[in-house]
Motif scaffolding. Structure first.
Motif, PDB file in Angstrom:
ATOM      1  N   GLU A 159       0.832  -1.195   0.000  1.00 43.95           N
ATOM      2  CA  GLU A 159       0.000   0.000   0.000  1.00 43.95           C
ATOM      3  C   GLU A 159       0.872   1.253   0.000  1.00 43.95           C
ATOM      4  O   GLU A 159       1.834   1.340   0.759  1.00 43.95           O
ATOM      5  CB  GLU A 159      -0.895   0.039   1.242  1.00 43.95           C
ATOM      6  N   PHE A 160       0.495   2.212  -0.848  1.00 41.64           N
ATOM      7  CA  PHE A 160       1.216   3.490  -0.865  1.00 41.64           C
ATOM      8  C   PHE A 160       0.236   4.633  -1.077  1.00 41.64           C
ATOM      9  O   PHE A 160      -0.591   4.595  -1.986  1.00 41.64           O
ATOM     10  CB  PHE A 160       2.263   3.510  -1.981  1.00 41.64           C
ATOM     11  N   SER A 161       0.336   5.634  -0.183  1.00 44.09           N
ATOM     12  CA  SER A 161      -0.486   6.843  -0.294  1.00 44.09           C
ATOM     13  C   SER A 161       0.430   8.059  -0.310  1.00 44.09           C
ATOM     14  O   SER A 161       1.380   8.139   0.479  1.00 44.09           O
ATOM     15  CB  SER A 161      -1.452   6.955   0.892  1.00 44.09           C
ATOM     16  N   LEU A 162       0.136   8.997  -1.196  1.00 46.96           N
ATOM     17  CA  LEU A 162       0.931  10.212  -1.312  1.00 46.96           C
ATOM     18  C   LEU A 162       0.002  11.421  -1.355  1.00 46.96           C
ATOM     19  O   LEU A 162      -0.940  11.468  -2.148  1.00 46.96           O
ATOM     20  CB  LEU A 162       1.784  10.184  -2.577  1.00 46.96           C
ATOM     21  N   THR A 163       0.284  12.389  -0.494  1.00 50.28           N
ATOM     22  CA  THR A 163      -0.505  13.620  -0.425  1.00 50.28           C
ATOM     23  C   THR A 163       0.419  14.814  -0.596  1.00 50.28           C
ATOM     24  O   THR A 163       1.530  14.828  -0.073  1.00 50.28           O
ATOM     25  CB  THR A 163      -1.212  13.736   0.940  1.00 50.28           C
ATOM     26  N   GLY A 164      -0.032  15.834  -1.319  1.00 49.44           N
ATOM     27  CA  GLY A 164       0.756  17.055  -1.421  1.00 49.44           C
ATOM     28  C   GLY A 164       0.782  17.661  -2.801  1.00 49.44           C
ATOM     29  O   GLY A 164       0.241  17.107  -3.756  1.00 49.44           O
ATOM     30  N   GLN A 165       1.433  18.810  -2.906  1.00 51.31           N
ATOM     31  CA  GLN A 165       1.493  19.566  -4.162  1.00 51.31           C
ATOM     32  C   GLN A 165       2.644  19.094  -5.045  1.00 51.31           C
ATOM     33  O   GLN A 165       3.380  19.901  -5.622  1.00 51.31           O
ATOM     34  CB  GLN A 165       1.637  21.059  -3.848  1.00 51.31           C
ATOM     35  N   ILE A 166       2.808  17.798  -5.133  1.00 51.18           N
ATOM     36  CA  ILE A 166       3.873  17.225  -5.955  1.00 51.18           C
ATOM     37  C   ILE A 166       3.374  17.094  -7.385  1.00 51.18           C
ATOM     38  O   ILE A 166       2.302  16.554  -7.638  1.00 51.18           O
ATOM     39  CB  ILE A 166       4.304  15.857  -5.400  1.00 51.18           C
ATOM     40  N   ASP A 167       4.172  17.606  -8.334  1.00 53.52           N
ATOM     41  CA  ASP A 167       3.756  17.559  -9.732  1.00 53.52           C
ATOM     42  C   ASP A 167       4.602  16.554 -10.516  1.00 53.52           C
ATOM     43  O   ASP A 167       5.392  15.797  -9.945  1.00 53.52           O
ATOM     44  CB  ASP A 167       3.803  18.954 -10.368  1.00 53.52           C
ATOM     45  N   ASP A 168       4.453  16.569 -11.822  1.00 53.37           N
ATOM     46  CA  ASP A 168       5.112  15.571 -12.671  1.00 53.37           C
ATOM     47  C   ASP A 168       6.627  15.573 -12.511  1.00 53.37           C
ATOM     48  O   ASP A 168       7.260  14.509 -12.474  1.00 53.37           O
ATOM     49  CB  ASP A 168       4.756  15.818 -14.135  1.00 53.37           C
ATOM     50  N   LEU A 203      -3.070   1.951  -4.246  1.00 56.72           N
ATOM     51  CA  LEU A 203      -2.369   3.190  -4.581  1.00 56.72           C
ATOM     52  C   LEU A 203      -3.327   4.362  -4.403  1.00 56.72           C
ATOM     53  O   LEU A 203      -4.458   4.349  -4.895  1.00 56.72           O
ATOM     54  CB  LEU A 203      -1.882   3.129  -6.030  1.00 56.72           C
ATOM     55  N   ASP A 204      -2.871   5.380  -3.686  1.00 59.38           N
ATOM     56  CA  ASP A 204      -3.722   6.526  -3.363  1.00 59.38           C
ATOM     57  C   ASP A 204      -2.932   7.816  -3.577  1.00 59.38           C
ATOM     58  O   ASP A 204      -1.928   8.056  -2.911  1.00 59.38           O
ATOM     59  CB  ASP A 204      -4.173   6.414  -1.900  1.00 59.38           C
ATOM     60  N   PHE A 205      -3.383   8.634  -4.541  1.00 58.12           N
ATOM     61  CA  PHE A 205      -2.796   9.965  -4.754  1.00 58.12           C
ATOM     62  C   PHE A 205      -3.833  10.995  -4.326  1.00 58.12           C
ATOM     63  O   PHE A 205      -4.870  11.171  -4.973  1.00 58.12           O
ATOM     64  CB  PHE A 205      -2.412  10.170  -6.222  1.00 58.12           C
ATOM     65  N   PHE A 206      -3.560  11.671  -3.216  1.00 59.48           N
ATOM     66  CA  PHE A 206      -4.537  12.547  -2.566  1.00 59.48           C
ATOM     67  C   PHE A 206      -4.116  14.008  -2.725  1.00 59.48           C
ATOM     68  O   PHE A 206      -3.095  14.428  -2.199  1.00 59.48           O
ATOM     69  CB  PHE A 206      -4.629  12.168  -1.078  1.00 59.48           C
ATOM     70  N   PHE A 260      -7.394   1.794  -6.637  1.00 58.67           N
ATOM     71  CA  PHE A 260      -6.745   3.035  -7.048  1.00 58.67           C
ATOM     72  C   PHE A 260      -7.621   4.205  -6.604  1.00 58.67           C
ATOM     73  O   PHE A 260      -8.775   4.320  -7.006  1.00 58.67           O
ATOM     74  CB  PHE A 260      -6.553   3.064  -8.565  1.00 58.67           C
ATOM     75  N   MET A 261      -7.052   5.061  -5.746  1.00 54.82           N
ATOM     76  CA  MET A 261      -7.757   6.227  -5.226  1.00 54.82           C
ATOM     77  C   MET A 261      -7.131   7.495  -5.823  1.00 54.82           C
ATOM     78  O   MET A 261      -5.909   7.681  -5.736  1.00 54.82           O
ATOM     79  CB  MET A 261      -7.645   6.292  -3.701  1.00 54.82           C
ATOM     80  N   LEU A 262      -7.960   8.305  -6.420  1.00 52.67           N
ATOM     81  CA  LEU A 262      -7.467   9.541  -7.026  1.00 52.67           C
ATOM     82  C   LEU A 262      -8.393  10.660  -6.555  1.00 52.67           C
ATOM     83  O   LEU A 262      -9.474  10.853  -7.116  1.00 52.67           O
ATOM     84  CB  LEU A 262      -7.483   9.427  -8.549  1.00 52.67           C
ATOM     85  N   ILE A 263      -7.979  11.359  -5.526  1.00 55.03           N
ATOM     86  CA  ILE A 263      -8.847  12.333  -4.878  1.00 55.03           C
ATOM     87  C   ILE A 263      -8.223  13.723  -4.948  1.00 55.03           C
ATOM     88  O   ILE A 263      -7.078  13.923  -4.564  1.00 55.03           O
ATOM     89  CB  ILE A 263      -9.094  11.942  -3.411  1.00 55.03           C
ATOM     90  N   GLY A 264      -8.998  14.671  -5.483  1.00 57.34           N
ATOM     91  CA  GLY A 264      -8.549  16.056  -5.514  1.00 57.34           C
ATOM     92  C   GLY A 264      -7.569  16.391  -6.616  1.00 57.34           C
ATOM     93  O   GLY A 264      -7.007  17.475  -6.649  1.00 57.34           O
TER      94      GLY A 264
END
Length: 294
Positions: free
Chosen positions: A118-127, A147-150, A172-176
């Motif tokens: 499991e991996f979740s990443l939150t923040g203003q990280i761009d390409d 996989l969760d990109f919040f 796969f979670m893609l929120i915000g």
């Protein structure tokens, strides 16, 4: 006092979003020796104090899941001790204030994990900041199932390049992430290649009801995908009639429930939950989101 007495029996500790202070923490940290799950993200009064670092280090052999991070500074401070937790199978990193500055530290943390589920990443990280992280996720492709990109700033093109490499992904979670209808359409091409995918969550990604037909097709193409949730602005949705599936041109699905929403997210309310289901019992759930409260 309870933690001091029974700390050796505690398996999960969740301090996320609490105002616990350093003095309180120091009284029970020593007793927590066999934690399997630890959540210490967004601690405005605590931050990465020596006690938090000690808590992670003394449980490095038992920890299986860790949730950390309030700022770039926090991640940089905690990275060395997290890298000692080589038995982690799940990790959540970040906060909405996190930036590309943290990308090297995040990549370094992932580099030592060999059975990441499991991996979740939150923040203003761009390409540009995500490239190093993506490389490590590809290395974990044989084990990664969640996989969760919040609230990140990742583009649909970068996500479309990464996802097909994660053969065993189930959720796969893609929120915000503001992809919009065009971005989602590009992403769906990559998702069709994930035959193990069972659950999708698209919360607040800037899509309209016009994307529902594409999501219906995705359900038909990916047989294991049993649940897809999408949230959209109420103002972008057409009037809800009696035969709403027909109104939305969902030829293989029927509406099985229309329920008033009661969930609240960031000061906003789901005013309606609409459930669609097809002959294979695959479910498409649409939440309509009301405007922000004044």
């Amino acid at each position: 006092r309870i933690l001091e007495t029974y700390g050796s029996q505690v398996g999960e500790v969740n301090l996320n979003d609490t105002d616990i202070d350093k003095d309180s923490t120091s009284t029970f940290v020593a007793s927590l020796q066999q934690i399997k799950q630890l959540k210490v993200a967004n601690l405005p009064t605590l931050r990465p104090s020596p006690d938090v670092i000690k808590l992670i280090r003394q449980n490095k052999n038992s920890l299986r899941y860790l949730d950390v991070g309030t700022s770039d500074e926090d991640i940089a401070t905690l990275a060395p001790c997290i890298q000692e937790c080589t038995r982690l199978t799940g990790i959540g990193i970040g906060h909405r204030s996190l930036t590309n500055t943290s990308a090297p530290a995040v990549a370094a943390i992932l580099s030592g994990l060999h059975q990441l589920h499991e991996f979740s990443l939150t923040g203003q990280i761009d390409d540009s900041g995500f490239a190093m992280v993506a490389k490590e996720l590809q290395r974990c492709s044989s084990s990664l199932v969640y996989l969760d990109f919040f609230w990140t700033r990742l583009s649909s093109s970068v996500l479309s390049s990464l996802l097909p490499l994660l053969d065993h992904l189930r959720e796969f979670m893609l929120i915000g992430n503001e992809l919009g209808d065009d971005g989602l359409r590009e992403l769906l091409g990559a998702l069709r290649k994930l035959r193990s995918l069972g659950k999708l969550d698209f919360f607040n990604i800037g899509v309209t009801w016009q994307s529902l037909k594409d999501l219906e097709q995705l359900l038909q193409d990916v047989g294991n995908l049993m649940l897809c949730r999408v949230v959209m602005e109420k103002s972008s949705f057409p009037a809800v009639g009696e035969d709403i599936a027909k109104t939305l041109n969902l030829s293989s699905m029927k509406c099985v429930a229309k329920e008033p929403g009661d969930a609240i997210m960031y000061g906003r309310t789901f005013t309606l939950e609409i459930n669609f289901v097809n002959s294979r019992s695959q479910r498409l759930i649409v939440h309509l989101l009301s405007p922000p409260h004044s």
